[in-house]
Design an enzyme around this catalytic site. Structure first.
Site, PDB file in Angstrom:
ATOM      1  N   HIS A  88      44.063  37.860  28.531  1.00 48.69           N
ATOM      2  CA  HIS A  88      42.552  37.598  29.341  1.00 48.69           C
ATOM      3  C   HIS A  88      42.543  38.538  30.379  1.00 48.69           C
ATOM      4  O   HIS A  88      41.600  38.608  31.059  1.00 48.69           O
ATOM      5  CB  HIS A  88      42.353  36.491  29.673  1.00 48.69           C
ATOM      6  CG  HIS A  88      42.471  35.224  28.631  1.00 48.69           C
ATOM      7  ND1 HIS A  88      41.432  34.977  27.637  1.00 48.69           N
ATOM      8  CD2 HIS A  88      43.203  34.373  28.553  1.00 48.69           C
ATOM      9  CE1 HIS A  88      41.747  33.952  26.911  1.00 48.69           C
ATOM     10  NE2 HIS A  88      42.731  33.610  27.245  1.00 48.69           N
ATOM     11  N   HIS A 114      33.251  41.787  25.571  1.00 48.30           N
ATOM     12  CA  HIS A 114      33.302  41.440  27.142  1.00 48.30           C
ATOM     13  C   HIS A 114      32.355  42.633  27.618  1.00 48.30           C
ATOM     14  O   HIS A 114      33.229  43.648  27.907  1.00 48.30           O
ATOM     15  CB  HIS A 114      34.422  41.418  27.613  1.00 48.30           C
ATOM     16  CG  HIS A 114      34.682  40.907  29.010  1.00 48.30           C
ATOM     17  ND1 HIS A 114      35.508  40.251  29.566  1.00 48.30           N
ATOM     18  CD2 HIS A 114      33.638  41.382  30.072  1.00 48.30           C
ATOM     19  CE1 HIS A 114      35.237  39.992  30.813  1.00 48.30           C
ATOM     20  NE2 HIS A 114      34.430  40.597  31.171  1.00 48.30           N
ATOM     21  N   ARG A 156      32.803  41.006  44.221  1.00 42.19           N
ATOM     22  CA  ARG A 156      33.715  42.013  44.802  1.00 42.19           C
ATOM     23  C   ARG A 156      33.598  43.229  44.178  1.00 42.19           C
ATOM     24  O   ARG A 156      33.019  43.291  43.034  1.00 42.19           O
ATOM     25  CB  ARG A 156      35.203  41.802  44.883  1.00 42.19           C
ATOM     26  CG  ARG A 156      35.649  41.292  43.525  1.00 42.19           C
ATOM     27  CD  ARG A 156      37.045  40.811  43.425  1.00 42.19           C
ATOM     28  NE  ARG A 156      37.549  40.071  42.372  1.00 42.19           N
ATOM     29  CZ  ARG A 156      37.688  40.791  41.145  1.00 42.19           C
ATOM     30  NH1 ARG A 156      37.766  42.064  41.083  1.00 42.19           N
ATOM     31  NH2 ARG A 156      38.197  39.941  40.221  1.00 42.19           N
ATOM     32  N   GLU A 179      29.534  39.400  34.540  1.00 42.10           N
ATOM     33  CA  GLU A 179      30.292  39.525  33.315  1.00 42.10           C
ATOM     34  C   GLU A 179      29.665  38.612  32.349  1.00 42.10           C
ATOM     35  O   GLU A 179      29.199  37.462  32.360  1.00 42.10           O
ATOM     36  CB  GLU A 179      31.853  39.064  33.482  1.00 42.10           C
ATOM     37  CG  GLU A 179      32.338  39.894  34.578  1.00 42.10           C
ATOM     38  CD  GLU A 179      33.942  39.876  34.380  1.00 42.10           C
ATOM     39  OE1 GLU A 179      34.344  38.921  33.605  1.00 42.10           O
ATOM     40  OE2 GLU A 179      34.748  40.485  35.282  1.00 42.10           O
ATOM     41  N   GLY A 225      40.574  36.943  36.540  1.00 44.09           N
ATOM     42  CA  GLY A 225      41.598  37.859  36.006  1.00 44.09           C
ATOM     43  C   GLY A 225      42.437  37.096  35.021  1.00 44.09           C
ATOM     44  O   GLY A 225      43.561  37.544  35.097  1.00 44.09           O
ATOM     45  N   GLY A 226      41.840  36.108  34.378  1.00 45.16           N
ATOM     46  CA  GLY A 226      42.511  35.453  33.203  1.00 45.16           C
ATOM     47  C   GLY A 226      43.739  34.171  33.750  1.00 45.16           C
ATOM     48  O   GLY A 226      44.160  33.761  32.734  1.00 45.16           O
ATOM     49  N   LYS A 268      33.289  28.323  39.328  1.00 42.47           N
ATOM     50  CA  LYS A 268      32.540  28.506  37.935  1.00 42.47           C
ATOM     51  C   LYS A 268      31.497  27.621  37.559  1.00 42.47           C
ATOM     52  O   LYS A 268      30.533  27.926  36.883  1.00 42.47           O
ATOM     53  CB  LYS A 268      33.688  29.042  36.858  1.00 42.47           C
ATOM     54  CG  LYS A 268      34.361  30.152  37.084  1.00 42.47           C
ATOM     55  CD  LYS A 268      35.331  30.514  35.973  1.00 42.47           C
ATOM     56  CE  LYS A 268      35.762  31.911  36.027  1.00 42.47           C
ATOM     57  NZ  LYS A 268      36.629  32.205  37.129  1.00 42.47           N
TER      58      LYS A 268
END
Length: 672
Positions: free
Chosen positions: A239, A212, A296, A279, A168-169, A120
């Protein structure tokens, strides 16, 4: 490679996404190979595929994450390509590289794109160069605790700690004050290491009321790229997304174009190929900020398919085989509105903890052009501790948001699952509450509207429980009538349900359990002129009621207020679905004096099956209320067990790495 050369593909995944890929491949005439672990030997995706290869024991690190076995299975069966689904190996650059080295097509982006977005912090730097808006934050390589803490202090709280390799949080924690920082950082790093093998963290300013919103992009090997509009995924817990919809409510054409163009710049900056999702956090003033790019197919891709009329898995296979994108940007258009609700084996009343068990009864709503159910399980299957607790995805479509929302609540009320606790009633209450109907969306939606969603106010007790009491009395009468009809003596007094007493009112007395509280109920029956009315006394108030049953539909009149509710019974509890809410309750069973009374007040029990991760205090330690004592992991999520009061930890019963059964005593705790 032409699509005609793809005669067989292997799906390196399980559950609903494996079944989803198989359906599209079958439609295209492409044969499929499934892989499976010990736990999935009889799974639906194995039964659906043309061939299946066993790749290891139940834990995913010993099966689905061992990419050498996946490659070997593809070579053994002659599969020319591998579809990774989402999760597991879908964003693993080493796996993608191994496919390439073995002359197997990876149905996804090239290695370079996965590596670019795999971190990230590195992704933020790439996006900054591509002039994609970024949230203020620290994305550097220096990972010292003091520097991360200083960056957080300088930005001002709240901040968000995020695993650089995460998704995925997982490996993510909100920090609201400097005092919370150390514990949150330790938990985030530990979860990141367990989930991704990398505990590098980044810190971002936490926007308090963002939405989001993500953009679906698609690029081919010829350099073409399009975006298939947006999805609003603001409604989340832990999340992780709960209900997604497309298009995003309130989206203007100008903002959609700006976000779509930014998403394509992000994809083109890393030479992307295939399906991807960019996102964004969308602030109240219309400004938006890059959050991450998922290289993906997303879990929520079906809502995009429903509004665009496109099969994204088919697009993936065609692009991976070398074909150009099927459509240009100007050929894509939005038609109607779609929702996706994720059906989970979890307990919303207990902080959404995952649960395990057997699906003893499973009846989804009927599929149609408006209702779609993507699932990887069948009645009788087990939801185990080894994998994500998702049971299915319920997707609905209609010509506008209001009509689609009606479809969603109706379909949720028709979903029947027994054998374990699920989030269906929670989803129904969420989807039918006024703030959601009015699209007052942000990522804190569930916390902000908790009392409305969970119906935990006194007003809900007064409004809903009389309806539950009426249903139980009518159900008892209906069962008695059915028994009488089957009896050789239909007029036998043993079939009567009037609660008749000599020289006393006809009163039914029982207890209702609602939100873990018991409520005594008295229902007085009045038979007047061929009509039966009831006086329901509950929590100090009495109302007049009458009603009837038509199959599983209750027709009720409560003090002149007429309404209908559909009813579902499962494992001794009931759900009543009205226009406004789902009411879950059970009948209190009589205490026969044989309950276990020796108790274990000095101990703390495991909330679910899982693995002990770490012990946070020493044996004999004196702790204060809410101190973190230990951490368990189950179904990909960490759960911290805290002290219920001031006291002393006398003994731990499990060590890190031990498997723990749900309900097992974890430690001996002596309150002060």
């Amino acid at each position: 490679m032409s699509i005609k050369q793809f005669t067989k593909i292997l799906i390196a995944n399980r559950g609903e996404i494996a079944c989803r890929v198989i359906r599209s491949a079958r439609k295209m005439g492409v044969r499929t190979v499934a892989v499976y672990s010990d736990a999935d030997r009889d799974a639906l995706h194995v039964a659906m595929a043309d061939e299946a290869i066993h790749i290891g024991s139940a834990p995913s690190r010993e099966s689905y994450l061992v990419f050498e076995r996946v490659i070997e299975a593809a070579k053994k069966t002659g599969a020319q390509a591998i579809h990774p689904g989402y999760g597991f190996l879908s964003e693993n650059a080493d796996f993608c590289r191994a496919c390439e080295q073995n002359d197997i097509v990876f149905i996804g982006p090239p290695v370079g794109a996965i590596e670019a977005m795999g971190s990230k912090s590195a992704a933020k730097q790439i996006m900054e160069k591509a002039q994609v808006p970024l949230v203020p934050g620290y994305h550097g390589e220096d990972q010292s605790r003091d520097l991360l803490k200083q960056a957080s202090d300088d930005m001002g709280y709240p901040v968000l700690l995020k695993a650089a390799a995460g998704g995925g949080g997982k490996g993510m924690r909100q920090v609201w004050s400097p005092e919370e920082f150390d514990e949150a950082l330790d938990a985030a790093k530990r979860e990141a290491m367990n989930g991704f093998g990398d505990d590098t963290m980044l810190v971002e300013k936490y926007l308090t009321q963002p939405r989001h919103v993500e953009i679906q992009v698609f690029c081919d090997q010829q350099g073409n790229g399009v975006y298939l509009f947006e999805r609003d995924c603001s409604v989340q817990r832990r999340h992780q997304k709960v209900i997604e919809e497309a298009p995003a409510p309130g989206m203007t054409e100008e903002l959609r174009a700006a976000m779509g163009d930014a998403a394509l710049r992000a994809a083109q900056a890393i030479d992307y190929v295939g399906a991807g999702t960019v996102e964004f956090l969308l602030d109240e003033d219309g400004s938006f900020y890059f959050m991450e790019m998922n290289t993906r197919l997303q879990v929520e891709h079906p809502v995009t398919e429903m509004i665009s009329g496109q099969d994204l898995v088919e697009w993936q296979l065609r692009v991976a085989a070398g074909e150009p994108l099927p459509l240009r940007q100007d050929q894509l258009q939005i038609n109607g509105h779609a929702f996706e609700a994720r059906i989970y084996a979890e307990d919303p009343e207990n902080d959404f903890l995952p649960v395990t068990g057997t699906l003893s009864f499973l009846q989804p709503p009927e599929s149609s052009d408006n209702v779609r159910v993507d699932t990887g399980v069948r009645q009788g299957d087990e939801v185990s501790v080894y994998y994500d607790p998702m049971i299915a995805k319920l997707i609905v479509w209609d010509e506008n948001r209001d009509k689609a929302l009606q479809r969603l609540t109706k379909a949720l009320s028709e979903y029947r699952i027994s054998g374990m606790t699920t989030n269906i009633d929670f989803l129904y209450n969420l989807a039918s509450c006024a703030p959601f109907r009015d699209a007052q969306l942000d990522t804190g939606f569930i916390e902000k509207h908790h009392s409305v969603i969970f119906h935990d106010s006194q007003q809900e007790v007064e409004k809903d429980l009389p309806l539950a009491a009426l249903y139980l009395v009518l159900k008892q009468a209906q069962q008695a009538d059915d028994n009488a009809a089957r009896s050789s003596d239909a007029s036998s007094p043993w079939h009567a349900t009037s609660a008749w007493r000599l020289n006393e009112p006809h009163v039914h007395r029982f207890g209702l359990q609602f939100h873990e509280q018991e409520y005594p109920v008295a229902v007085t029956q009045h038979n007047v002129a061929n009509a039966t009315r009831y006086s329901i006394t509950l929590d100090g108030k009495t109302i007049t009621a009458q009603g009837s049953m038509d199959g599983n539909v209750l027709h009720a009149d409560l003090d002149g207020y007429q309404l209908k509710a559909s009813v579902a019974e499962h494992d001794g509890s009931y759900s009543l679905y009205t226009q406004d809410s789902a009411l879950s309750f059970s009948l209190v069973q009589p205490d026969l004096g044989d309950a276990d009374t020796d108790g274990s007040a000095g101990g703390l029990t495991a909330p679910m099956n899982g693995t002990m991760v770490t012990l946070l205090v020493d044996k004999g330690a004196a702790v204060t209320k809410d101190d973190a004592l230990l951490v368990m992991e189950a179904m990909k999520m960490e759960h911290t067990i805290r002290a219920p009061a001031d006291g002393v930890v006398k003994e731990f019963y499990f060590a890190p790495g031990d498997l723990v059964d749900g309900g097992a005593e974890l430690l001996d705790f002596e309150p002060a």
